[in-house]
Design a protein around this motif. Structure first.
Motif, PDB file in Angstrom:
ATOM      1  N   ALA A 129     -46.901 -61.890  38.066  1.00  0.00           N
ATOM      2  CA  ALA A 129     -45.988 -61.940  39.218  1.00  0.00           C
ATOM      3  C   ALA A 129     -44.556 -61.783  38.715  1.00  0.00           C
ATOM      4  O   ALA A 129     -44.151 -62.428  37.744  1.00  0.00           O
ATOM      5  N   SER A 130     -43.783 -60.927  39.391  1.00  0.00           N
ATOM      6  CA  SER A 130     -42.394 -60.668  39.009  1.00  0.00           C
ATOM      7  C   SER A 130     -41.523 -60.626  40.259  1.00  0.00           C
ATOM      8  O   SER A 130     -42.008 -60.426  41.373  1.00  0.00           O
ATOM      9  N   LEU A 131     -40.216 -60.801  40.050  1.00  0.00           N
ATOM     10  CA  LEU A 131     -39.242 -60.611  41.116  1.00  0.00           C
ATOM     11  C   LEU A 131     -38.447 -59.343  40.832  1.00  0.00           C
ATOM     12  O   LEU A 131     -37.992 -59.118  39.709  1.00  0.00           O
ATOM     13  N   LYS A 132     -38.298 -58.491  41.851  1.00  0.00           N
ATOM     14  CA  LYS A 132     -37.620 -57.204  41.675  1.00  0.00           C
ATOM     15  C   LYS A 132     -36.195 -57.362  41.166  1.00  0.00           C
ATOM     16  O   LYS A 132     -35.685 -56.519  40.445  1.00  0.00           O
ATOM     17  N   GLY A 133     -35.540 -58.472  41.560  1.00  0.00           N
ATOM     18  CA  GLY A 133     -34.153 -58.668  41.158  1.00  0.00           C
ATOM     19  C   GLY A 133     -33.980 -58.961  39.683  1.00  0.00           C
ATOM     20  O   GLY A 133     -32.869 -58.886  39.156  1.00  0.00           O
TER      21      GLY A 133
END
Length: 223
Positions: free
Chosen positions: A190-194
């Motif tokens: 899981a990653s955050l685009k920012g």
């Protein structure tokens, strides 16, 4: 001759914020909110308030400027600038500060291998679901890997993301018609685009045991 004219004209305050709404930041970043008066007679005083309790202790105030030197998740919330000059109603403008975060990763398998009457079997469909809490949720992205190699959605391995209204922050890997060659370690990342936030990696090891397929191991780590 010099003449002076006294005026008793008054006006209620008006203000504007020189910031975006919302403001999305990474933990540890400095955040500055600027509030300026655009009207009011006499000149209004400016104060800052936060909807969820008081301002963080580390907050630095300078007139209409509020600075949080190193923001943390607990500092998130709605910040409001209030102008008051005792004429009419006070003026209020607000902005929402969102601090990026990934936490509380978990997984489950369908059918559930913990139930002895519901074993995973060759030829059946197996679904691995992975869920995390993400802020902001709209920046959340998932990647799937098998034994360290990227997986792409195909006819026999279908990758989907669950409707956020049903199960927020959830992705699924459906293995259609399970085969022996499907055994291995499946990783959901899981990653955050920012960016700026460590990914969450969840490993699920599917292997055979005494001739029957079963769930084998789980690990949770940030990478």
């Amino acid at each position: 001759m010099v003449s002076f004219r006294l005026s008793n004209k008054t006006a209620s305050p008006s203000i504007k914020l020189l910031v975006d709404d919302p403001i999305v930041v990474n933990p540890g970043e400095a955040v500055t909110l600027v509030c300026v008066t655009t009207g009011g007679e006499p000149a209004p005083s400016l104060t800052w308030v936060r909807s969820a309790g008081g301002l963080p202790e580390k907050t630095v105030l300078n007139g209409g400027t509020l600075t949080i030197p190193a923001i943390a998740s607990e500092d998130a919330g709605t910040y409001s600038c209030v102008a008051n000059n005792n004429v009419g109603n006070p003026a209020k403008k607000s902005t929402n500060i969102i601090v990026r975060a990934l936490k509380k990763g978990r997984f489950w398998i369908t059918p559930d291998p913990y139930h002895k009457d519901d074993n995973i079997q060759i030829g059946r469909e197996v679904k691995i679901s992975c869920q995390v809490e993400a802020v902001p949720s709209e920046e959340l992205t998932f990647s799937w890997f098998k034994n360290g190699r990227p997986l792409r959605s195909s006819e026999r391995m279908v990758i989907t993301q669950t409707d956020p209204d049903v199960s927020p922050g959830t992705t699924n890997l459906d293995i259609i018609d399970l085969k022996f060659t499907d055994f291995g370690t499946y990783t959901c990342v899981a990653s955050l685009k920012g960016g700026g936030i460590s990914d969450i990696s969840i490993d699920v090891n599917i292997s055979s045991s005494t001739g029957k397929e079963a769930f084998s191991a789980f690990s949770f780590a940030s990478v």
